[in-house]
Scaffold this motif. Sequence first.
Motif, short mmCIF file in Angstrom:
data_model
loop_
_atom_site.label_atom_id
_atom_site.label_comp_id
_atom_site.label_asym_id
_atom_site.label_seq_id
_atom_site.Cartn_x
_atom_site.Cartn_y
_atom_site.Cartn_z
N LEU A 1 3.29 1.69 7.01
CA LEU A 1 2.69 2.50 5.95
C LEU A 1 3.47 3.80 5.75
CD1 LEU A 1 -1.10 2.12 6.87
CD2 LEU A 1 0.02 1.18 4.85
N THR A 2 3.85 4.44 6.85
CA THR A 2 4.58 5.71 6.77
C THR A 2 5.95 5.51 6.14
OG1 THR A 2 3.45 6.56 8.74
CG2 THR A 2 5.49 7.66 8.09
N VAL A 3 6.69 4.54 6.64
CA VAL A 3 8.05 4.30 6.14
C VAL A 3 8.02 3.89 4.68
CG1 VAL A 3 10.09 2.84 6.35
CG2 VAL A 3 8.97 3.71 8.41
N SER A 4 7.08 3.03 4.31
CA SER A 4 7.00 2.55 2.93
C SER A 4 6.65 3.69 1.97
CB SER A 4 5.95 1.44 2.82
OG SER A 4 5.83 0.98 1.49
N SER A 5 5.62 4.48 2.29
CA SER A 5 5.23 5.57 1.39
C SER A 5 6.30 6.65 1.34
CB SER A 5 3.88 6.16 1.82
OG SER A 5 3.93 6.66 3.14
N ILE B 1 8.56 17.40 2.25
CA ILE B 1 9.25 18.31 3.17
C ILE B 1 10.75 18.10 3.09
CG2 ILE B 1 9.62 18.89 5.60
CD1 ILE B 1 6.65 18.29 6.07
N ILE B 2 11.19 16.84 3.03
CA ILE B 2 12.63 16.55 2.92
C ILE B 2 13.17 17.03 1.59
CG2 ILE B 2 14.36 14.72 2.80
CD1 ILE B 2 12.59 13.08 4.70
N ARG B 3 12.45 16.75 0.50
CA ARG B 3 12.91 17.12 -0.84
C ARG B 3 12.97 18.63 -1.04
NH1 ARG B 3 14.07 19.05 -4.89
NH2 ARG B 3 14.11 18.21 -7.01
N PHE B 4 12.00 19.35 -0.48
CA PHE B 4 11.93 20.80 -0.63
C PHE B 4 12.20 21.51 0.69
CE2 PHE B 4 9.43 19.14 -4.15
CZ PHE B 4 9.89 19.90 -5.22
N ARG B 5 13.12 20.94 1.47
CA ARG B 5 13.38 21.48 2.81
C ARG B 5 13.85 22.92 2.79
NH1 ARG B 5 16.81 17.61 1.36
NH2 ARG B 5 19.06 18.00 1.23
N HIS C 1 -0.97 9.54 2.86
CA HIS C 1 -0.40 10.82 2.41
C HIS C 1 0.59 11.40 3.43
CE1 HIS C 1 -3.76 10.66 -0.44
NE2 HIS C 1 -3.05 11.49 -1.17
N PHE C 2 0.54 10.89 4.67
CA PHE C 2 1.43 11.39 5.70
C PHE C 2 2.89 11.09 5.34
CE2 PHE C 2 3.48 10.99 9.96
CZ PHE C 2 3.28 12.30 10.38
N GLY C 3 3.14 9.88 4.84
CA GLY C 3 4.51 9.51 4.48
C GLY C 3 5.04 10.31 3.30
N THR C 4 4.20 10.49 2.26
CA THR C 4 4.64 11.26 1.10
C THR C 4 4.74 12.75 1.43
OG1 THR C 4 2.34 11.10 0.31
CG2 THR C 4 3.96 9.69 -0.74
N ALA D 1 0.84 -1.21 0.00
CA ALA D 1 0.00 0.00 0.00
C ALA D 1 0.87 1.25 0.00
CB ALA D 1 -0.93 0.00 1.21
N GLY D 2 1.93 1.25 0.81
CA GLY D 2 2.85 2.39 0.85
C GLY D 2 3.59 2.57 -0.46
N ALA D 3 3.95 1.46 -1.09
CA ALA D 3 4.65 1.53 -2.37
C ALA D 3 3.76 2.12 -3.45
CB ALA D 3 5.13 0.14 -2.78
N ILE D 4 2.49 1.74 -3.46
CA ILE D 4 1.54 2.29 -4.44
C ILE D 4 1.41 3.80 -4.25
CG2 ILE D 4 -0.87 2.33 -5.19
CD1 ILE D 4 -0.99 -0.67 -4.41
N GLN D 5 1.20 4.22 -2.99
CA GLN D 5 1.06 5.64 -2.69
C GLN D 5 2.33 6.41 -3.06
OE1 GLN D 5 -1.13 7.79 -1.68
NE2 GLN D 5 0.23 9.49 -1.20
#
Length: 257
Positions: free
Chosen positions: A215-219, A58-62, A50-53, A9-13
């Motif tokens: 879910l968080t770590v995977s997404s 935030i990390i990518r556009f920190r 959506h929490f993980g992504t 599920a996280g991978a799909i998201q």
Amino acid sequence: MNGMEAVIAGAIQGTIEWLPISSEAQTMLYLLNSLHMNPQTALSYAFYLHFGTMIAVIIRFREEFIQILRNLRLDYKPTRIILIASLSTAVTALPLYFLLKSISPGQNSSTFTLLIGGMLILTGIIMKASGTSGKKEMDQMTDKDTIITGLAQGFAILPGISRSGITMAALLAQKINQETALVISFLMSVPAALSIFLIDFGTIRLIPLQTAFILTVSSLFFGYISMNVLLKIAKRTPFWIFCIILGAVTILFVLLL
């Protein structure tokens, strides 16, 4: 939901979030048809993913977010855009959220799947109708441009309406440069994801802690590593075609069952 199902599920998201084909729709289809969740539970899981992504953005556009936090003034353009867009998003998103939550937990998942298919097709049509990239940059955006984009983003709470697709369509229709539109769409996603997480927290908190962590770590993982690659693909591929095809296949899937 076991650990492997949570990873999938996280991978799909994470993989689809950056493409205008509605990650929420794809995760909902997986949760409804593969894991046989009821629509209400699947919707909360889709919201939570959506929490993980969001963390990945935030990390990518920190650097951009650090600048925004240092310049919490309405005369600083990125801050103004995020604030006005977020308030505008609430105008359309909140009524639709309560409408979705009013659906009976026992509602037939086929009905929800048909809704997703229809919304995917609608997203494709809107993207096709939005036209091509313009020349306006972020500092040339008017409050009207921002309000329209924020209102459009609110409709993405409906499974099948792609948040990135609908915001990109709104921005391109207002002749915003495509590169700028991508950045604006990403920045707008963070307060939107955080808001729905807080609003739906009463249901989201029922997700088992271990499952929520996976879910968080995977997404986050799949979202971060796929971001740059998929952004490059999105710049040169007409994804409105994929929206319509996925929507048609989804509806056909239900009708043939």
